[in-house]
Design a protein around this motif. Structure first.
Motif, PDB file in Angstrom:
ATOM      1  N   LEU A   1       0.860  -1.178   0.000  1.00  0.00           N
ATOM      2  CA  LEU A   1       0.000   0.000   0.000  1.00  0.00           C
ATOM      3  C   LEU A   1       0.899   1.231   0.000  1.00  0.00           C
ATOM      4  N   HIS A   2       1.028   1.875  -1.149  1.00  0.00           N
ATOM      5  CA  HIS A   2       1.922   3.022  -1.280  1.00  0.00           C
ATOM      6  C   HIS A   2       1.352   4.249  -0.585  1.00  0.00           C
ATOM      7  N   ARG A   3       2.223   5.067  -0.073  1.00  0.00           N
ATOM      8  CA  ARG A   3       1.852   6.239   0.729  1.00  0.00           C
ATOM      9  C   ARG A   3       0.822   7.126   0.031  1.00  0.00           C
ATOM     10  N   LYS A   4       0.906   7.252  -1.270  1.00  0.00           N
ATOM     11  CA  LYS A   4      -0.002   8.142  -2.003  1.00  0.00           C
ATOM     12  C   LYS A   4      -1.466   7.701  -1.886  1.00  0.00           C
ATOM     13  N   LEU A   5      -1.705   6.453  -1.458  1.00  0.00           N
ATOM     14  CA  LEU A   5      -3.077   5.943  -1.314  1.00  0.00           C
ATOM     15  C   LEU A   5      -3.564   5.956   0.128  1.00  0.00           C
ATOM     16  N   TRP A   6      -2.691   6.249   1.088  1.00  0.00           N
ATOM     17  CA  TRP A   6      -3.036   6.084   2.502  1.00  0.00           C
ATOM     18  C   TRP A   6      -4.219   6.923   2.952  1.00  0.00           C
ATOM     19  N   ASP A   7      -4.258   8.194   2.576  1.00  0.00           N
ATOM     20  CA  ASP A   7      -5.339   9.054   3.071  1.00  0.00           C
ATOM     21  C   ASP A   7      -6.704   8.592   2.578  1.00  0.00           C
ATOM     22  N   ARG A   8      -6.808   8.332   1.297  1.00  0.00           N
ATOM     23  CA  ARG A   8      -8.082   7.854   0.740  1.00  0.00           C
ATOM     24  C   ARG A   8      -8.435   6.481   1.297  1.00  0.00           C
ATOM     25  N   LEU A   9      -7.416   5.616   1.456  1.00  0.00           N
ATOM     26  CA  LEU A   9      -7.662   4.288   2.011  1.00  0.00           C
ATOM     27  C   LEU A   9      -8.176   4.394   3.438  1.00  0.00           C
ATOM     28  N   TYR A  10      -7.574   5.268   4.228  1.00  0.00           N
ATOM     29  CA  TYR A  10      -8.024   5.448   5.608  1.00  0.00           C
ATOM     30  C   TYR A  10      -9.506   5.831   5.632  1.00  0.00           C
ATOM     31  N   ALA A  11      -9.892   6.791   4.799  1.00  0.00           N
ATOM     32  CA  ALA A  11     -11.289   7.224   4.747  1.00  0.00           C
ATOM     33  C   ALA A  11     -12.206   6.080   4.318  1.00  0.00           C
ATOM     34  N   GLU A  12     -11.806   5.325   3.308  1.00  0.00           N
ATOM     35  CA  GLU A  12     -12.628   4.196   2.847  1.00  0.00           C
ATOM     36  C   GLU A  12     -12.723   3.100   3.909  1.00  0.00           C
ATOM     37  N   LEU A  13     -11.657   2.897   4.683  1.00  0.00           N
ATOM     38  CA  LEU A  13     -11.713   1.909   5.764  1.00  0.00           C
ATOM     39  C   LEU A  13     -12.731   2.321   6.824  1.00  0.00           C
ATOM     40  N   GLN A  14     -12.814   3.614   7.111  1.00  0.00           N
ATOM     41  CA  GLN A  14     -13.810   4.084   8.081  1.00  0.00           C
ATOM     42  C   GLN A  14     -15.226   3.819   7.572  1.00  0.00           C
ATOM     43  N   LEU A  15     -15.461   4.071   6.292  1.00  0.00           N
ATOM     44  CA  LEU A  15     -16.771   3.790   5.705  1.00  0.00           C
ATOM     45  C   LEU A  15     -17.061   2.290   5.701  1.00  0.00           C
ATOM     46  N   ALA A  16     -16.062   1.482   5.370  1.00  0.00           N
ATOM     47  CA  ALA A  16     -16.231   0.026   5.360  1.00  0.00           C
ATOM     48  C   ALA A  16     -16.549  -0.486   6.763  1.00  0.00           C
ATOM     49  N   LEU A  17     -15.923   0.102   7.782  1.00  0.00           N
ATOM     50  CA  LEU A  17     -16.227  -0.300   9.164  1.00  0.00           C
ATOM     51  C   LEU A  17     -17.689  -0.034   9.500  1.00  0.00           C
ATOM     52  N   ALA A  18     -18.186   1.137   9.131  1.00  0.00           N
ATOM     53  CA  ALA A  18     -19.592   1.457   9.419  1.00  0.00           C
ATOM     54  C   ALA A  18     -20.527   0.481   8.703  1.00  0.00           C
ATOM     55  N   HIS A  19     -20.277   0.245   7.422  1.00  0.00           N
ATOM     56  CA  HIS A  19     -21.112  -0.698   6.667  1.00  0.00           C
ATOM     57  C   HIS A  19     -20.948  -2.118   7.202  1.00  0.00           C
ATOM     58  N   GLY A  20     -19.732  -2.492   7.552  1.00  0.00           N
ATOM     59  CA  GLY A  20     -19.469  -3.837   8.076  1.00  0.00           C
ATOM     60  C   GLY A  20     -20.166  -4.089   9.401  1.00  0.00           C
ATOM     61  N   ARG A  21     -20.138  -3.107  10.285  1.00  0.00           N
ATOM     62  CA  ARG A  21     -20.838  -3.263  11.568  1.00  0.00           C
ATOM     63  C   ARG A  21     -22.344  -3.390  11.346  1.00  0.00           C
ATOM     64  N   HIS A  22     -22.863  -2.611  10.400  1.00  0.00           N
ATOM     65  CA  HIS A  22     -24.288  -2.705  10.089  1.00  0.00           C
ATOM     66  C   HIS A  22     -24.618  -4.104   9.566  1.00  0.00           C
ATOM     67  N   LEU A  23     -23.822  -4.599   8.634  1.00  0.00           N
ATOM     68  CA  LEU A  23     -24.041  -5.960   8.113  1.00  0.00           C
ATOM     69  C   LEU A  23     -24.000  -6.991   9.229  1.00  0.00           C
ATOM     70  N   ARG A  24     -23.022  -6.855  10.114  1.00  0.00           N
ATOM     71  CA  ARG A  24     -22.881  -7.796  11.224  1.00  0.00           C
ATOM     72  C   ARG A  24     -24.092  -7.757  12.137  1.00  0.00           C
ATOM     73  N   ASP A  25     -24.600  -6.546  12.397  1.00  0.00           N
ATOM     74  CA  ASP A  25     -25.700  -6.398  13.344  1.00  0.00           C
ATOM     75  C   ASP A  25     -27.045  -6.819  12.780  1.00  0.00           C
ATOM     76  N   VAL A  26     -27.270  -6.605  11.479  1.00  0.00           N
ATOM     77  CA  VAL A  26     -28.574  -6.950  10.909  1.00  0.00           C
ATOM     78  C   VAL A  26     -28.620  -8.380  10.379  1.00  0.00           C
ATOM     79  N   ALA A  27     -27.474  -9.003  10.153  1.00  0.00           N
ATOM     80  CA  ALA A  27     -27.453 -10.356   9.578  1.00  0.00           C
ATOM     81  C   ALA A  27     -28.237 -11.363  10.420  1.00  0.00           C
ATOM     82  N   PRO A  28     -28.087 -11.397  11.751  1.00  0.00           N
ATOM     83  CA  PRO A  28     -28.883 -12.368  12.526  1.00  0.00           C
ATOM     84  C   PRO A  28     -30.386 -12.150  12.389  1.00  0.00           C
ATOM     85  N   ALA A  29     -30.828 -10.900  12.352  1.00  0.00           N
ATOM     86  CA  ALA A  29     -32.262 -10.622  12.206  1.00  0.00           C
ATOM     87  C   ALA A  29     -32.766 -11.067  10.840  1.00  0.00           C
ATOM     88  N   ILE A  30     -31.982 -10.852   9.814  1.00  0.00           N
ATOM     89  CA  ILE A  30     -32.374 -11.272   8.461  1.00  0.00           C
ATOM     90  C   ILE A  30     -32.444 -12.792   8.396  1.00  0.00           C
TER      91      ILE A  30
END
Length: 143
Positions: free
Chosen positions: A102-131
Motif C-alpha cells: 500500500l503506497h503512501r499516495k493511497l493512505w489518506d483515501r484508504l483510511y477514509a474508505e476503511l472508516q466507511l467500510a467499518l460502518a457498513h461492516g458493523r451494520h451488516l454484522r448487526d442486521v445479519a442475525p435478524a435477516i
C-alpha cells in the motif's frame, strides 16, 4: 456487496470489496490491486480493518524504523509493516504468503474508505442475525 476503487492521479489503483461473510461469519473486506499483472489480494475482518486504519495513521506520523510491525490474529490473520526504499514509503500487508503493498499516495483515501467500510461492516454484522431469523421464519411458514 460494496465495491470502491481508489485511483491515484498517476494511475495507482486499489480496490476494496466489502461483503457479508459466508455461513454466519462476519463481514469481510478484500483489498486487491486490480491492475497488477499478478493481483495480490488480502482479506480483512472488522478487527483487521480497524487495525489497518490505525496502522496507516501511525505510519503517516512515523519514520521508517519508528513503527513496530503489527499482527492481527483474528479470523483473517495478517502482519503489517512500514517499509521504505529510495524515498518511497509503503505499508506491506502479508497474509498466508501473499504480500500487498500500500503506497503512501493511497493512505489518506484508504483510511477514509476503511472508516466507511467499518460502518457498513458493523451494520451488516448487526442486521445479519435478524435477516437470517426472518428467512427461517418465512421458510417455516411456506412449508
Amino acid at each position: 456487496m460494496r465495491i470502491r476503487d481508489i485511483i491515484h492521479r498517476d494511475g495507482a489503483r486499489l480496490r476494496l470489496s466489502l461483503a457479508a461473510g459466508d455461513s454466519g461469519d462476519g463481514p469481510l473486506l478484500r483489498l486487491t490491486e486490480p491492475e497488477a499483472l499478478f493481483p495480490a489480494s488480502v482479506m480483512l475482518d472488522l478487527y483487521g480493518i480497524e487495525l489497518l486504519a490505525g496502522f496507516l495513521m501511525s505510519a503517516r506520523l512515523s519514520a521508517v524504523g519508528e513503527l513496530a510491525d503489527e499482527s492481527c490474529t483474528g479470523d483473517t490473520p495478517l502482519r503489517m509493516r512500514l517499509c521504505a526504499q529510495g524515498g518511497a514509503n509503503w505499508v506491506e500487508i502479508e497474509q498466508s504468503g501473499t504480500r500487498l503493498l500500500l503506497h503512501r499516495k493511497l493512505w489518506d483515501r484508504l483510511y477514509a474508505e476503511l472508516q466507511l467500510a467499518l460502518a457498513h461492516g458493523r451494520h451488516l454484522r448487526d442486521v445479519a442475525p435478524a435477516i437470517e431469523l426472518a428467512l427461517r421464519e418465512a421458510r417455516r411458514l411456506l412449508h
